[in-house]
Design an enzyme around this catalytic site. Structure first.
Site, PDB file in Angstrom:
ATOM      1  N   ILE A   1       3.218  18.902   8.900  1.00 21.58           N
ATOM      2  CA  ILE A   1       4.038  18.246   7.590  1.00 21.58           C
ATOM      3  C   ILE A   1       5.457  18.981   7.760  1.00 21.58           C
ATOM      4  O   ILE A   1       5.579  19.759   6.506  1.00 21.58           O
ATOM      5  CB  ILE A   1       3.249  18.447   6.913  1.00 21.58           C
ATOM      6  CG1 ILE A   1       2.770  19.216   6.722  1.00 21.58           C
ATOM      7  CG2 ILE A   1       2.115  17.193   6.304  1.00 21.58           C
ATOM      8  CD1 ILE A   1       1.320  20.097   5.332  1.00 21.58           C
TER       9      ILE A   1
ATOM     10  N   ASP B   1       3.274  -0.573  12.054  1.00 21.15           N
ATOM     11  CA  ASP B   1       2.251  -0.832  11.287  1.00 21.15           C
ATOM     12  C   ASP B   1       1.858  -2.390  12.050  1.00 21.15           C
ATOM     13  O   ASP B   1       0.918  -2.673  11.525  1.00 21.15           O
ATOM     14  CB  ASP B   1       2.396  -0.312   9.711  1.00 21.15           C
ATOM     15  CG  ASP B   1       2.136   1.196   9.113  1.00 21.15           C
ATOM     16  OD1 ASP B   1       1.802   2.129   9.863  1.00 21.15           O
ATOM     17  OD2 ASP B   1       2.943   1.125   8.455  1.00 21.15           O
TER      18      ASP B   1
ATOM     19  N   CYS C   1      -5.323   8.068   9.003  1.00 22.54           N
ATOM     20  CA  CYS C   1      -5.372   7.378  10.602  1.00 22.54           C
ATOM     21  C   CYS C   1      -5.429   8.284  11.389  1.00 22.54           C
ATOM     22  O   CYS C   1      -3.888   9.070  11.457  1.00 22.54           O
ATOM     23  CB  CYS C   1      -4.781   6.495  10.494  1.00 22.54           C
ATOM     24  SG  CYS C   1      -4.898   4.770   9.786  1.00 22.54           S
TER      25      CYS C   1
ATOM     26  N   ARG D   1       0.166  15.108  13.297  1.00 21.80           N
ATOM     27  CA  ARG D   1       1.150  14.618  12.521  1.00 21.80           C
ATOM     28  C   ARG D   1       1.321  16.163  11.542  1.00 21.80           C
ATOM     29  O   ARG D   1       0.931  16.153   9.941  1.00 21.80           O
ATOM     30  CB  ARG D   1       0.409  13.719  11.787  1.00 21.80           C
ATOM     31  CG  ARG D   1      -0.147  12.407  12.464  1.00 21.80           C
ATOM     32  CD  ARG D   1      -0.913  11.359  11.040  1.00 21.80           C
ATOM     33  NE  ARG D   1      -0.056  10.462  10.586  1.00 21.80           N
ATOM     34  CZ  ARG D   1      -0.574   9.425   9.570  1.00 21.80           C
ATOM     35  NH1 ARG D   1      -1.724   9.155   9.288  1.00 21.80           N
ATOM     36  NH2 ARG D   1       0.445   9.320   8.770  1.00 21.80           N
TER      37      ARG D   1
ATOM     38  N   ARG E   1      -9.246   0.552   3.409  1.00 16.32           N
ATOM     39  CA  ARG E   1      -8.366   1.384   2.972  1.00 16.32           C
ATOM     40  C   ARG E   1      -6.992   1.117   2.523  1.00 16.32           C
ATOM     41  O   ARG E   1      -6.037   1.327   1.738  1.00 16.32           O
ATOM     42  CB  ARG E   1      -7.769   2.591   4.075  1.00 16.32           C
ATOM     43  CG  ARG E   1      -9.088   3.671   4.111  1.00 16.32           C
ATOM     44  CD  ARG E   1      -8.677   4.893   4.404  1.00 16.32           C
ATOM     45  NE  ARG E   1      -7.900   4.964   4.053  1.00 16.32           N
ATOM     46  CZ  ARG E   1      -6.267   6.130   5.192  1.00 16.32           C
ATOM     47  NH1 ARG E   1      -6.862   5.743   6.604  1.00 16.32           N
ATOM     48  NH2 ARG E   1      -4.827   5.609   5.141  1.00 16.32           N
TER      49      ARG E   1
ATOM     50  N   LYS F   1       0.839  -1.210  -0.344  1.00 23.32           N
ATOM     51  CA  LYS F   1       0.124   0.273  -0.024  1.00 23.32           C
ATOM     52  C   LYS F   1       0.848   1.724  -0.337  1.00 23.32           C
ATOM     53  O   LYS F   1       0.686   2.253  -0.979  1.00 23.32           O
ATOM     54  CB  LYS F   1      -0.528  -0.343   1.174  1.00 23.32           C
ATOM     55  CG  LYS F   1      -1.643   1.182   1.779  1.00 23.32           C
ATOM     56  CD  LYS F   1      -1.776   1.510   2.712  1.00 23.32           C
ATOM     57  CE  LYS F   1      -2.692   2.374   3.211  1.00 23.32           C
ATOM     58  NZ  LYS F   1      -1.074   3.183   4.579  1.00 23.32           N
ATOM     59  N   ASN F   2       2.111   1.460   0.577  1.00 27.63           N
ATOM     60  CA  ASN F   2       2.877   2.419   1.382  1.00 27.63           C
ATOM     61  C   ASN F   2       3.355   2.517   0.092  1.00 27.63           C
ATOM     62  O   ASN F   2       3.962   4.314  -0.573  1.00 27.63           O
ATOM     63  CB  ASN F   2       3.582   2.533   2.586  1.00 27.63           C
ATOM     64  CG  ASN F   2       2.241   2.949   3.583  1.00 27.63           C
ATOM     65  OD1 ASN F   2       0.909   3.278   3.412  1.00 27.63           O
ATOM     66  ND2 ASN F   2       2.168   2.296   4.375  1.00 27.63           N
TER      67      ASN F   2
HETATM   68  N1  EPU Z   1       6.698  13.774  11.878  1.00 24.88           N
HETATM   69  C1  EPU Z   1       6.757  15.094  11.772  1.00 24.88           C
HETATM   70  N2  EPU Z   1       6.873  16.267  10.536  1.00 24.88           N
HETATM   71  C2  EPU Z   1       6.723  16.141   8.933  1.00 24.88           C
HETATM   72  C3  EPU Z   1       6.220  14.385   8.951  1.00 24.88           C
HETATM   73  C4  EPU Z   1       6.912  13.372  10.161  1.00 24.88           C
HETATM   74  O1  EPU Z   1       7.143  15.572  12.565  1.00 24.88           O
HETATM   75  O2  EPU Z   1       7.305  16.742   8.311  1.00 24.88           O
HETATM   76  C5  EPU Z   1       6.843  12.938  12.560  1.00 24.88           C
HETATM   77  C6  EPU Z   1       4.891  12.586  12.809  1.00 24.88           C
HETATM   78  O3  EPU Z   1       4.803  13.381  13.786  1.00 24.88           O
HETATM   79  C7  EPU Z   1       5.453  11.180  13.156  1.00 24.88           C
HETATM   80  C8  EPU Z   1       6.919  10.574  12.556  1.00 24.88           C
HETATM   81  O4  EPU Z   1       7.960  12.267  11.959  1.00 24.88           O
HETATM   82  O5  EPU Z   1       5.401  11.550  14.536  1.00 24.88           O
HETATM   83  C9  EPU Z   1       6.506   9.254  11.536  1.00 24.88           C
HETATM   84  O6  EPU Z   1       5.741   9.605  10.776  1.00 24.88           O
HETATM   85  P1  EPU Z   1       6.214   9.788   9.228  1.00 24.88           P
HETATM   86  O7  EPU Z   1       5.883  11.338   8.395  1.00 24.88           O
HETATM   87  O8  EPU Z   1       7.651   9.241   9.239  1.00 24.88           O
HETATM   88  O9  EPU Z   1       4.678   8.898   8.564  1.00 24.88           O
HETATM   89  P2  EPU Z   1       4.148   9.053   7.509  1.00 24.88           P
HETATM   90  O10 EPU Z   1       4.681   9.204   6.369  1.00 24.88           O
HETATM   91  O11 EPU Z   1       2.705  10.114   7.341  1.00 24.88           O
HETATM   92  C10 EPU Z   1       3.721   6.529   6.559  1.00 24.88           C
HETATM   93  C11 EPU Z   1       2.683   5.992   6.653  1.00 24.88           C
HETATM   94  C12 EPU Z   1       2.284   4.722   7.592  1.00 24.88           C
HETATM   95  C13 EPU Z   1       3.520   4.470   8.807  1.00 24.88           C
HETATM   96  C14 EPU Z   1       4.661   5.876   8.892  1.00 24.88           C
HETATM   97  C15 EPU Z   1       5.745   5.506   9.689  1.00 24.88           C
HETATM   98  C16 EPU Z   1       1.751   6.489   3.952  1.00 24.88           C
HETATM   99  C17 EPU Z   1       1.009   6.832   3.054  1.00 24.88           C
HETATM  100  N3  EPU Z   1       1.974   6.232   5.440  1.00 24.88           N
HETATM  101  O12 EPU Z   1       3.319   7.929   6.879  1.00 24.88           O
HETATM  102  O13 EPU Z   1       1.227   4.099   7.327  1.00 24.88           O
HETATM  103  O14 EPU Z   1       3.190   4.122  10.105  1.00 24.88           O
HETATM  104  O15 EPU Z   1       4.851   6.519   7.824  1.00 24.88           O
HETATM  105  O16 EPU Z   1       6.472   4.076   9.495  1.00 24.88           O
HETATM  106  O17 EPU Z   1       3.184   5.488   3.358  1.00 24.88           O
HETATM  107  C18 EPU Z   1      -0.580   2.886   7.497  1.00 24.88           C
HETATM  108  O18 EPU Z   1      -0.206   2.260   6.653  1.00 24.88           O
HETATM  109  O19 EPU Z   1      -0.961   1.727   8.609  1.00 24.88           O
HETATM  110  C19 EPU Z   1       0.184   3.869   7.844  1.00 24.88           C
HETATM  111  C20 EPU Z   1      -0.460   4.524   8.655  1.00 24.88           C
END
Ligand code: EPU
Length: 423
Positions: A127, A310, A120, A125, A402, A25-26
């Site tokens: 950015i 995950d 989720c 979260r 999803r 998925k990711n």
């Molecule tokens: N974070 C920041 N600033 C940012 C981005 C992230 O502080 O600009 C923090 C987040 O709040 C979190 C950590 O960094 O504490 C890691 O977040 P990350 O950006 O790695 O996660 P994500 O990209 O939002 C993806 C997956 C998630 C998975 C996480 C961690 C996708 C679409 N989603 O999320 O997948 O849990 O990486 O591996 O790829 C799932 O598949 O169920 C799922 C939630």
């Protein structure tokens, strides 16, 4: 009219047999967005049929791309004629990965306006690291009024250090930098298999990306990416892990096929530590045989190659019936234990303190009506229902859809007594 459905699970059956794992998925959500950067047709195989992917494919069509379904898990995407940079349709705001459209549109058209991402609910979260990366490349960035807007006259490669390791920021900035002028160096990048998969996809289309899978990724900007190629999505390590844990939980024997066993290392080691299973690994499969009740262990989720967040809820389900007191520390998200309340209803004994769950194993869980509240929680509650005594009803299946294709059918084929019916 949309009818809501629920699952009815009669627990207590040992799952036995083979299951074939879909594409990740990711990775898929990143590759579909990346197709925006490509001129010409690209064919993506092993694409999971899940809601998040379908929403993104619809969005590409809305932006002027042409999407053709060539088979069950194969699509052809042609984004040569992309003519819009505003993406706000089709439930995009319900998913997280919609923000990859920002990096991809910025890279291709130098302008992106994308409805704010959902996904989720694990607490805040932010950015900020996406913003930092785009701005370093020379773009303006705003996240106001329900939209993320990014614009640039030119994108110019530079060195970017991520203050926080982020899968999303690494992918998004890679997308934007692929067609930038000059060299971009991403430091403290995420190392997940989906990052490597995206780099492989982009390189196949003509990009020049080195170092994906390490914490330093070098992207030399190229003028254009060209299609005419076929790419197959990497297997889903989280789907695979979910079935491996299902074998341990139900004391069954499951062979998980079409996977990359190396991606499963952190889970394989942890399952072995519980003493509950024997595990056999081949080139592209793992067989997990559940032999006895697990012993409690300590699990800490971390960035890859650490234990994946995950798979945290699924592991908590396993430890809920372990012998002794297990500890699970969530190292990635602030608030990823919200589903624990539902496990308590099934008789689990779990105390959550901040990012730590202290789990006193019980000898059995009791079937109950429970509600999923996010994707992996949905999977973990279903696994608990399979191991529980009596009947479990699981509501809110839209979360499951999803990210897991055909999950219920796969479980039924492994011998689970599980039905999806109208509420
Ligand atoms: N974070 C920041 N600033 C940012 C981005 C992230 O502080 O600009 C923090 C987040 O709040 C979190 C950590 O960094 O504490 C890691 O977040 P990350 O950006 O790695 O996660 P994500 O990209 O939002 C993806 C997956 C998630 C998975 C996480 C961690 C996708 C679409 N989603 O999320 O997948 O849990 O990486 O591996 O790829 C799932 O598949 O169920 C799922 C939630």
């Amino acid at each position: 009219m949309i009818t809501k459905e629920k699952l009815v699970i009669n627990g207590g059956r040992k799952l036995k047999g083979e299951v074939s794992i879909h594409g990740s998925k990711n990775a898929a959500v990143a590759l579909v967005a990346a197709a925006i950067l490509v001129e010409g047709k690209v064919i993506i195989e092993n694409l999971p049929k899940i809601t998040d992917v379908c929403i993104l494919l619809d969005t590409l069509e809305d932006l002027g791309g042409v999407v053709e379904h060539l088979g069950h898990d194969t699509v052809s995407i042609d984004c040569t004629e992309i003519n819009k940079s505003k993406a706000d349709k089709n439930d995009l705001n319900k998913m997280r990965a919609s923000y990859y459209l920002v990096g991809a549109l910025l890279g291709r058209t130098h302008s992106a306006e994308v409805i704010f991402p959902g996904g989720c609910n694990f607490g805040a979260r932010p950015i900020d690291q996406h913003k930092k990366g785009f701005e370093a490349l020379g773009a303006t960035f705003a996240a106001v009024g329900g939209y993320i807007t990014a614009k640039a006259r030119r994108l110019i490669g530079t060195q970017i250090y991520f203050d926080k390791i982020s899968v999303g920021a690494t992918i998004n900035v890679m997308l934007a930098a692929t067609l930038a002028d000059g060299m971009t160096v991403l430091e403290n990048a995420a190392r997940e298999p989906h990052i490597v998969d995206l780099a492989n996809f982009l390189n196949m289309m003509g990009a020049d990306i080195k170092g994906a899978g390490t914490s330093v990724i070098r992207i030399r900007g190229v003028e254009k990416l060209s299609g005419g190629k076929t790419y197959s999505v990497v297997p889903d390590m989280i789907e695979a892990g979910t079935f491996m844990i299902a074998a341990a939980l139900t004391r069954g024997t499951i062979t998980v096929r079409n996977i990359i066993p190396e991606h499963m290392e952190s889970l394989t080691v942890k399952l072995n530590e519980t003493g509950a299973v024997s595990i056999e690994e081949g080139d592209d499969y793992i067989t997990v045989k559940g032999n006895r009740r697990p012993k409690a262990v300590l699990v800490q989720t971390l960035e890859y190659p650490g234990f994946p967040t995950d798979l945290q809820p699924q592991m908590v389900s396993l430890l809920a019936i372990a012998e002794g007191q297990g500890t699970v520390i969530e190292g990635i998200f602030d608030n990823r234990f919200q589903y624990v309340d539902q496990l308590l209803q099934m008789g689990a004994q779990i105390r959550v303190e901040g990012r730590t769950a202290l789990i006193t194993g019980v000898s059995k869980l009791i079937g109950s009506p429970i509600r999923a509240m996010d994707l992996r929680a949905a999977a973990s509650l279903i696994l608990s229902g399979l191991a529980a005594e009596g009947t479990t009803m699981v509501y809110n299946l839209e979360y499951l859809d999803r990210g897991y294709e055909g999950f219920v059918q796969k479980l039924a084929e492994l011998g689970a007594d599980i039905k999806r019916i109208e509420e």
